[in-house]
Design a protein around this motif. Structure first.
Motif, mmCIF file in Angstrom:
data_model
loop_
_atom_site.group_PDB
_atom_site.id
_atom_site.type_symbol
_atom_site.label_atom_id
_atom_site.label_comp_id
_atom_site.label_asym_id
_atom_site.label_seq_id
_atom_site.Cartn_x
_atom_site.Cartn_y
_atom_site.Cartn_z
ATOM 1 N N ALA A 82 0.831 -1.206 0.000
ATOM 2 C CA ALA A 82 0.000 0.000 0.000
ATOM 3 C C ALA A 82 0.866 1.257 0.000
ATOM 4 C CB ALA A 82 -0.932 0.001 1.207
ATOM 5 N N LYS A 83 2.002 1.214 0.669
ATOM 6 C CA LYS A 83 2.902 2.369 0.758
ATOM 7 C C LYS A 83 3.897 2.424 -0.397
ATOM 8 C CE LYS A 83 4.683 3.616 4.624
ATOM 9 N NZ LYS A 83 5.470 3.600 5.871
ATOM 10 N N GLY A 84 3.923 1.369 -1.218
ATOM 11 C CA GLY A 84 4.857 1.344 -2.326
ATOM 12 C C GLY A 84 6.262 0.935 -1.935
ATOM 13 N N GLN A 85 6.420 0.372 -0.742
ATOM 14 C CA GLN A 85 7.745 -0.072 -0.294
ATOM 15 C C GLN A 85 8.202 -1.324 -1.034
ATOM 16 O OE1 GLN A 85 6.704 -0.365 3.910
ATOM 17 N NE2 GLN A 85 8.085 1.344 4.367
ATOM 18 N N VAL A 86 7.227 -2.147 -1.428
ATOM 19 C CA VAL A 86 7.510 -3.358 -2.197
ATOM 20 C C VAL A 86 6.616 -3.329 -3.433
ATOM 21 C CG1 VAL A 86 7.557 -5.883 -2.221
ATOM 22 C CG2 VAL A 86 8.061 -4.657 -0.094
#
Length: 296
Positions: A82-86
């Motif tokens: 959701a945060k774009g970390q992966v």
């Protein structure tokens, strides 16, 4: 070094480790009941590792599919996808790799039946619950919750190589426990689910309708736990009867406050449900390990 730590935390976040802990809590008691004693430490560890990796696989794949929903909900907005970390691609590869590892591990250390059921649980959670039920019906958690019931069956089969009726009773306990447990949480986060357009029951039904169903499932769950009496002693019976009675009482108290139009605290039932399930399955393990005469 810090970059490596951040990447590790992000991938660990995909696995939803806190939920895995609860799944593993019910696995060992199922194994002890199947053995009627404490199984070998190696078998317990092998089953727990395989089960944990399988659950991590399902959760990572769920994060891929639900990234858009998670981003809209305050409760889940910090999840790595959701945060774009992966990236979705990397999370998908990670989830599939974990699933393959769990299947091979369980096949080599327990048996093919346990491995097959672990793969089936992953597929059901991702393909049936996440992709189909969750976004389409308020009964999503009722039927989708079946995936969370599989650890007890996998634990039983790891010991016996079969699936017998006590394993199915334990499956049913968790199956009927899941709706009141999750609906209490969903009552608290109703606005979150509504913002994400997920038709959890508290979003599409009135609070009174939700609390009525919580009471109904609580009664069924408490009654269902008594089906294990033929293979348990007074130790389990005492916890099942007293714990079940208090759970039902708490569900009725929640319904009473909803009906009276009072401010409710559904998280009290949610937290109680976690303690109740742990206590019930600890009682199963202690009962089987002690080896007292069964009641029936």
């Amino acid at each position: 070094m810090e970059r490596a730590k951040d990447v590790f935390r992000a991938y660990l976040g995909l696995t939803k480790a806190r939920i895995i802990e609860q799944l593993l809590v019910v696995t060992v008691p199922a194994m002890v009941l199947a053995q009627r004693a404490i199984p070998s430490v190696w078998l317990i560890l092998a089953t727990l590792v395989g089960g944990a990796v399988a659950a991590a696989s399902a959760h990572a794949l769920n994060c891929v599919v639900d990234a858009d929903i998670d981003a809209k909900m305050k409760r889940t907005s910090r999840r790595p996808t959701a945060k774009g970390q992966v990236s979705p691609r990397n999370a998908l590869i990670f989830g599939l790799a974990l699933g393959a590892v769990s299947a091979v591990w369980l096949a080599l250390t327990t048996n093919l039946l346990s491995a097959a059921m672990a793969v089936g649980a992953i597929a059901f959670y991702v393909l049936v619950y996440t992709l189909i039920l969750k976004r389409r019906t308020s009964q999503n958690i009722v039927w989708g919750g079946a995936a969370g019931c599989m650890p007890v069956v996998i634990g039983w089969s790891a010991v016996t190589g079969t699936v017998e009726w006590p394993a199915l009773v334990m499956f049913g306990i968790i199956f009927f426990w899941t709706p009141p447990h999750f609906w209490a949480l969903a009552m608290k986060y109703r606005d979150d689910y509504a913002a994400a357009d997920v038709p959890m029951l508290p979003v599409v039904a009135t609070p009174r309708q939700v609390s009525v169903r919580i009471v109904a499932y609580s009664w069924v769950m408490a009654a269902w736990t008594l089906l294990l009496l033929p293979v348990t002693s007074w130790i389990y019976a005492a916890v099942a009867v007293l714990g079940g009675a208090y759970f039902v009482f708490t569900a009725h108290r929640l319904h009473g406050r909803v009906k009276a139009g009072e401010t409710v605290s559904p998280m009290k039932l949610f937290h109680l449900s976690n303690l109740y399930l742990c206590a019930l399955f600890i009682a199963i393990a202690v009962d089987a390990a002690v080896g007292l005469p069964v009641l029936l």
